[in-house]
Design a protein around this motif. Structure first.
Motif, PDB file in Angstrom:
ATOM      1  N   GLU A  38      40.336  43.361  41.669  1.00 54.31           N
ATOM      2  CA  GLU A  38      41.782  43.567  41.761  1.00 54.31           C
ATOM      3  C   GLU A  38      42.126  44.159  43.121  1.00 54.31           C
ATOM      4  O   GLU A  38      41.415  45.019  43.622  1.00 54.31           O
ATOM      5  CB  GLU A  38      42.264  44.523  40.660  1.00 54.31           C
ATOM      6  CG  GLU A  38      42.057  43.995  39.257  1.00 54.31           C
ATOM      7  CD  GLU A  38      42.904  42.780  38.960  1.00 54.31           C
ATOM      8  OE1 GLU A  38      44.092  42.759  39.362  1.00 54.31           O
ATOM      9  OE2 GLU A  38      42.382  41.845  38.336  1.00 54.31           O
ATOM     10  N   THR A  40      44.730  46.136  43.835  1.00 54.27           N
ATOM     11  CA  THR A  40      45.833  46.966  43.378  1.00 54.27           C
ATOM     12  C   THR A  40      45.370  48.411  43.259  1.00 54.27           C
ATOM     13  O   THR A  40      44.195  48.697  43.421  1.00 54.27           O
ATOM     14  CB  THR A  40      46.365  46.434  42.028  1.00 54.27           C
ATOM     15  OG1 THR A  40      47.543  47.126  41.677  1.00 54.27           O
ATOM     16  CG2 THR A  40      45.341  46.588  40.910  1.00 54.27           C
ATOM     17  N   ASN A  43      46.078  52.991  38.844  1.00 54.33           N
ATOM     18  CA  ASN A  43      46.953  53.032  37.662  1.00 54.33           C
ATOM     19  C   ASN A  43      47.410  51.639  37.232  1.00 54.33           C
ATOM     20  O   ASN A  43      47.488  51.352  36.041  1.00 54.33           O
ATOM     21  CB  ASN A  43      48.152  53.950  37.911  1.00 54.33           C
ATOM     22  CG  ASN A  43      47.740  55.406  37.940  1.00 54.33           C
ATOM     23  OD1 ASN A  43      46.815  55.820  37.236  1.00 54.33           O
ATOM     24  ND2 ASN A  43      48.404  56.192  38.757  1.00 54.33           N
ATOM     25  N   THR A  44      47.692  50.781  38.179  1.00 55.95           N
ATOM     26  CA  THR A  44      48.075  49.405  37.852  1.00 55.95           C
ATOM     27  C   THR A  44      46.897  48.671  37.215  1.00 55.95           C
ATOM     28  O   THR A  44      47.069  47.912  36.260  1.00 55.95           O
ATOM     29  CB  THR A  44      48.568  48.667  39.109  1.00 55.95           C
ATOM     30  OG1 THR A  44      49.665  49.394  39.662  1.00 55.95           O
ATOM     31  CG2 THR A  44      49.000  47.252  38.798  1.00 55.95           C
ATOM     32  N   LEU A  47      46.632  49.681  33.619  1.00 58.47           N
ATOM     33  CA  LEU A  47      47.625  48.971  32.808  1.00 58.47           C
ATOM     34  C   LEU A  47      47.186  47.538  32.525  1.00 58.47           C
ATOM     35  O   LEU A  47      47.321  47.046  31.402  1.00 58.47           O
ATOM     36  CB  LEU A  47      48.983  48.970  33.514  1.00 58.47           C
ATOM     37  CG  LEU A  47      49.731  50.297  33.537  1.00 58.47           C
ATOM     38  CD1 LEU A  47      50.976  50.191  34.413  1.00 58.47           C
ATOM     39  CD2 LEU A  47      50.099  50.739  32.130  1.00 58.47           C
ATOM     40  N   LYS A  48      46.638  46.897  33.539  1.00 56.07           N
ATOM     41  CA  LYS A  48      46.149  45.525  33.350  1.00 56.07           C
ATOM     42  C   LYS A  48      45.001  45.503  32.342  1.00 56.07           C
ATOM     43  O   LYS A  48      44.911  44.611  31.503  1.00 56.07           O
ATOM     44  CB  LYS A  48      45.705  44.933  34.689  1.00 56.07           C
ATOM     45  CG  LYS A  48      45.303  43.489  34.580  1.00 56.07           C
ATOM     46  CD  LYS A  48      45.078  42.841  35.919  1.00 56.07           C
ATOM     47  CE  LYS A  48      44.746  41.375  35.702  1.00 56.07           C
ATOM     48  NZ  LYS A  48      44.635  40.636  36.935  1.00 56.07           N
TER      49      LYS A  48
END
Length: 150
Positions: A38, A40, A43-44, A47-48
């Motif tokens: 990822e 990103t 925290n993102t 969530l994913k």
């Protein structure tokens, strides 16, 4: 007095040289891998992971870590490893000495490299891999199978 200045100069030169070396080595990690990491923030990615009902896999490395580079080049580029890991995890890769990697490595008390962590979607540590050994292809496939669809 002169030797004090010479000593200080040598220390500064050594630090500067190590910094240049590390930056040059860090670029060697920028290779295509079969594992999809990822691009990103942490925290993102959590969530994913929650949405996908998968744990998070994090690979911590440093620019000067030769075993980290071996792991990246020999294991993470393997197509079979990529298929298993992409199926089982949301994957992140952090340089533990740059950016968000510093904070996340500190949070999970990462002190040796490579260190690989499996984290649930709430941020709880499930498993620490590495520390004293560099996983091989077979190890990563077995670990991926262990966490696939838990």
């Amino acid at each position: 007095m002169l030797w004090g200045f010479v000593g200080a100069g040598l220390i500064l030169f050594s630090a500067y040289s190590f910094n240049l070396y590390t930056e040059r080595e860090r670029s060697k990690f920028d290779i295509p891998t079969a594992v999809s990491f990822e691009k990103t923030d942490f925290n993102t990615a959590l969530l994913k992971a929650k949405e996908a009902n998968k744990p998070l896999f994090i690979d911590f490395y440093t620019g000067w870590c030769a075993p980290c580079l071996v792991f990246t080049k020999n294991v993470l580029t393997d197509q079979e490893v990529g298929e298993f890991m992409n199926d089982a995890f949301v994957n992140l890769k952090y340089d533990a000495e740059k950016g968000e990697g510093i904070k996340i490595a500190k949070k999970y008390k990462v002190t040796s490299y490579p260190t690989l962590l499996i984290i649930d979607s709430d941020g709880n540590l499930l498993e620490r891999i590495g520390d004293q050994w560099v996983p091989k292809k077979e190890d990563m496939i077995a670990i991926s199978k262990k966490y696939n669809n838990q």
